[in-house]
Design a protein around this motif. Structure first.
Motif, mmCIF file in Angstrom:
data_model
loop_
_atom_site.group_PDB
_atom_site.id
_atom_site.type_symbol
_atom_site.label_atom_id
_atom_site.label_comp_id
_atom_site.label_asym_id
_atom_site.label_seq_id
_atom_site.Cartn_x
_atom_site.Cartn_y
_atom_site.Cartn_z
ATOM 1 N N LYS A 371 0.828 -1.213 0.000
ATOM 2 C CA LYS A 371 0.000 0.000 0.000
ATOM 3 C C LYS A 371 0.858 1.257 0.000
ATOM 4 O O LYS A 371 0.673 2.170 -0.805
ATOM 5 C CB LYS A 371 -0.921 0.006 1.226
ATOM 6 C CG LYS A 371 -2.003 -1.043 1.214
ATOM 7 C CD LYS A 371 -2.773 -1.021 2.540
ATOM 8 C CE LYS A 371 -3.743 -2.184 2.634
ATOM 9 N NZ LYS A 371 -4.413 -2.239 3.964
ATOM 10 N N THR A 372 1.817 1.290 0.933
ATOM 11 C CA THR A 372 2.644 2.489 1.102
ATOM 12 C C THR A 372 3.546 2.735 -0.103
ATOM 13 O O THR A 372 3.605 3.851 -0.640
ATOM 14 C CB THR A 372 3.506 2.355 2.372
ATOM 15 O OG1 THR A 372 2.661 2.145 3.490
ATOM 16 C CG2 THR A 372 4.358 3.602 2.581
ATOM 17 N N GLU A 375 1.732 3.525 -3.535
ATOM 18 C CA GLU A 375 1.233 4.902 -3.567
ATOM 19 C C GLU A 375 2.385 5.885 -3.757
ATOM 20 O O GLU A 375 2.286 6.847 -4.536
ATOM 21 C CB GLU A 375 0.478 5.212 -2.271
ATOM 22 C CG GLU A 375 -0.115 6.620 -2.258
ATOM 23 C CD GLU A 375 -0.922 6.907 -1.005
ATOM 24 O OE1 GLU A 375 -1.523 7.995 -0.941
ATOM 25 O OE2 GLU A 375 -0.932 6.066 -0.084
ATOM 26 N N TYR A 378 3.705 5.486 -7.383
ATOM 27 C CA TYR A 378 2.722 5.995 -8.344
ATOM 28 C C TYR A 378 2.750 7.520 -8.378
ATOM 29 O O TYR A 378 2.801 8.137 -9.460
ATOM 30 C CB TYR A 378 1.317 5.510 -7.972
ATOM 31 C CG TYR A 378 0.228 6.196 -8.764
ATOM 32 C CD1 TYR A 378 0.011 5.891 -10.102
ATOM 33 C CD2 TYR A 378 -0.561 7.175 -8.168
ATOM 34 C CE1 TYR A 378 -0.972 6.543 -10.838
ATOM 35 C CE2 TYR A 378 -1.539 7.827 -8.885
ATOM 36 C CZ TYR A 378 -1.739 7.512 -10.219
ATOM 37 O OH TYR A 378 -2.707 8.169 -10.942
ATOM 38 N N ASN A 379 2.724 8.139 -7.227
ATOM 39 C CA ASN A 379 2.721 9.608 -7.165
ATOM 40 C C ASN A 379 4.003 10.183 -7.765
ATOM 41 O O ASN A 379 3.959 11.164 -8.519
ATOM 42 C CB ASN A 379 2.559 10.074 -5.712
ATOM 43 C CG ASN A 379 1.169 9.781 -5.170
ATOM 44 O OD1 ASN A 379 0.200 9.701 -5.928
ATOM 45 N ND2 ASN A 379 1.058 9.624 -3.851
ATOM 46 N N TYR A 428 -5.436 1.140 -8.918
ATOM 47 C CA TYR A 428 -4.512 1.831 -9.822
ATOM 48 C C TYR A 428 -4.891 1.637 -11.290
ATOM 49 O O TYR A 428 -4.468 2.415 -12.152
ATOM 50 C CB TYR A 428 -3.078 1.338 -9.594
ATOM 51 C CG TYR A 428 -2.511 1.775 -8.266
ATOM 52 C CD1 TYR A 428 -2.045 3.073 -8.074
ATOM 53 C CD2 TYR A 428 -2.461 0.897 -7.197
ATOM 54 C CE1 TYR A 428 -1.532 3.478 -6.850
ATOM 55 C CE2 TYR A 428 -1.950 1.283 -5.968
ATOM 56 C CZ TYR A 428 -1.491 2.575 -5.801
ATOM 57 O OH TYR A 428 -0.990 2.986 -4.589
#
Length: 474
Positions: A371-372, A375, A378-379, A428
């Motif tokens: 999860k961490t 994210e 992706y950002n 995503y």
């Protein structure tokens, strides 16, 4: 009657053809037409038999359990159709016939046998075979039409001959048995299962040109000619095995592929030229932004002027390059030569979805890391204009293969947790439109989503259920 007694020539079966009712690449019904002719005696009988093929070698050669056969090749009886002429009466030397075969189960090939008789008792037989008929509709194609790519890494390295590499060891057992990658029925079955549950692209592990790699020879000579592949029912792309192609100047614990080494530069360019000539021209080769997609395994070990080599190569042969630089312990902006990598690769992903096998606490914190880190990556990649490709694994355990580490901490198959990982990753898809599953059929590292004796189709069914839900929420 005198003519009948002197007629010993059988009738002729001709103008045979068949068409089909097809839904999403699956044949449900077949419509057969043919004529029977005789030069002396009227036609008296016509019959069509529709016979499912049996693949006994899966049991006798590959070791499939007999009780698993019907799970792989759905049971279906032989059908016999006694026909009347199209005009309703046996009264001519030439008759036309039609037969309809409905509700075909699929998952196999079929023999079509025509038997013809004339009034003198002469018999003629005609036999043909259908190509592999799918068991499942092509759900992967439906997703692809909506711009969604569900890819899976795929291996053509399994052998069932005297070199049998299954003896190297594995944890979970293929439902198909210890199969050969050069068996077209195996390939068609893999494509049927994969696309039937939403996977629409195979990333083919590529170890070099066919003359240098038996795996590539199987890929080119057999895989690409298997009916469902040749018919374009799945996309393909290359998973470039850097370790098999490039000179490694690192150590047993740390790979280095130096692009300042002239050998590596020359091999790399030659490989691209080979792929361009052999694969990029195929209509079912995966393209992103109109460029052929290549995943570069172990790209995190690239050193030297790899950015310049890629740039020059792309000017001659445009391709969409995906790196494997995403790691669980390093921030995106802290990776080695980050700017060079971001200018080199059009996309980035993590091999086996950030899994780490040597940390005893990793299994319990794995989902939180996914999860961490996903994210975070992706950002970061989005701000840099680089496509983030999330990866998904069903499991990981290489303790059972001869070259695997016995001291690792495995990711066991667990259907509930697999579903959880899908729900971490699938959000995503709204932005990236692509996910890669590692893998479809690596049995040595137990990352397979291909059906096993232990879990059968459950992982594929979970994948499909979530993909259907994704489409409904679009």
């Amino acid at each position: 009657m005198e003519i009948w007694r002197h007629d010993t020539n059988p009738p002729e079966i001709g103008e045979f053809n068949w068409s089909a009712r097809v839904v999403n690449d699956k044949i449900y019904d077949i419509f057969i037409n043919f004529k029977i002719r005789d030069d002396k005696t009227k036609i008296s009988y016509a019959e069509v038999r529709f016979i499912p093929e049996r693949y006994y070698h899966f049991v006798t050669k590959y070791g499939m359990r007999p009780e698993d056969y019907d799970k792989v090749f759905p049971p279906e009886g032989e059908r016999t159709y006694v026909l009347q002429p199209a005009d309703g009466a046996f009264d001519e030397l030439e008759e036309e016939f039609r037969a309809e075969i409905r509700d075909i189960v699929g998952g196999k090939e079929y023999k079509i046998v025509v038997i013809a008789k004339d009034q003198a008792g002469n018999v003629e037989t005609f036999e043909t075979k259908t190509p592999y008929i799918r068991q499942y509709e092509n759900f992967g194609k439906t997703l692809l039409e909506k711009g969604i790519i569900i890819a899976a890494s795929y291996y053509t390295w399994y052998r069932a001959d005297e070199v049998n590499n299954w003896k190297d060891g594995y944890r979970y057992t293929p439902l198909l048995g210890e199969y050969s990658s050069s068996d077209e029925i195996v390939i068609n079955k893999h494509v049927d299962w994969a696309t039937g549950h939403g996977i629409n692209t195979f990333l083919i592990s590529w170890n070099g040109p066919a003359e240098a790699s038996s795996k590539t020879k199987v890929f080119e000579d057999v895989f690409l000619n298997a009916y469902l592949v040749k018919n374009g029912e799945i996309k393909i792309a290359i998973l470039y095995e850097s370790g098999a192609r490039l000179r490694n100047s690192g150590s047993a614990f740390f790979d280095i592929f130096d692009f300042n080494d002239s050998y590596n530069r020359e091999i790399f360019i030659k490989d691209l030229e080979y792929m361009n000539k052999k694969y990029f021209i195929l209509t079912n080769y995966l393209k992103i932004k109109d460029k052929p997609f290549i995943y570069f395994y172990l790209s995190q070990a690239y050193r030297g002027d790899f950015d310049k080599v890629f740039k020059e190569a792309k000017e001659k042969i445009p391709f969409f390059a995906c790196g494997s630089d995403i790691t669980p312990y390093i921030k995106p902006w802290e990776i080695n030569e980050v700017e060079k990598r971001l200018s080199t690769f059009d996309a980035e992903r993590s091999w086996v979805a950030l899994w780490v096998q040597n940390d005893p606490k990793y299994p319990e914190k794995y989902h939180d890391i996914l999860k961490t880190k996903y994210e975070e990556w992706y950002n970061y990649l989005t701000t840099k204009g680089v496509l983030f490709i999330p990866s998904l694994i069903p499991s990981f355990d290489s303790r059972y293969v001869t070259w695997g580490s016995k001291a690792q901490y495995p990711l066991d198959k667990n259907l509930e947790k697999f579903n959880e990982r899908i729900n971490i990753i699938f959000p995503y898809l709204n932005a990236t439109k692509i996910v890669v599953i590692d893998t479809f059929n690596d049995w040595f590292e137990s990352t397979n989503i291909e059906p096993s004796r232990e879990f059968e189709f459950k992982e594929l069914e979970i994948l499909k259920k979530n993909l259907i839900k994704l489409l409904k929420n679009e």
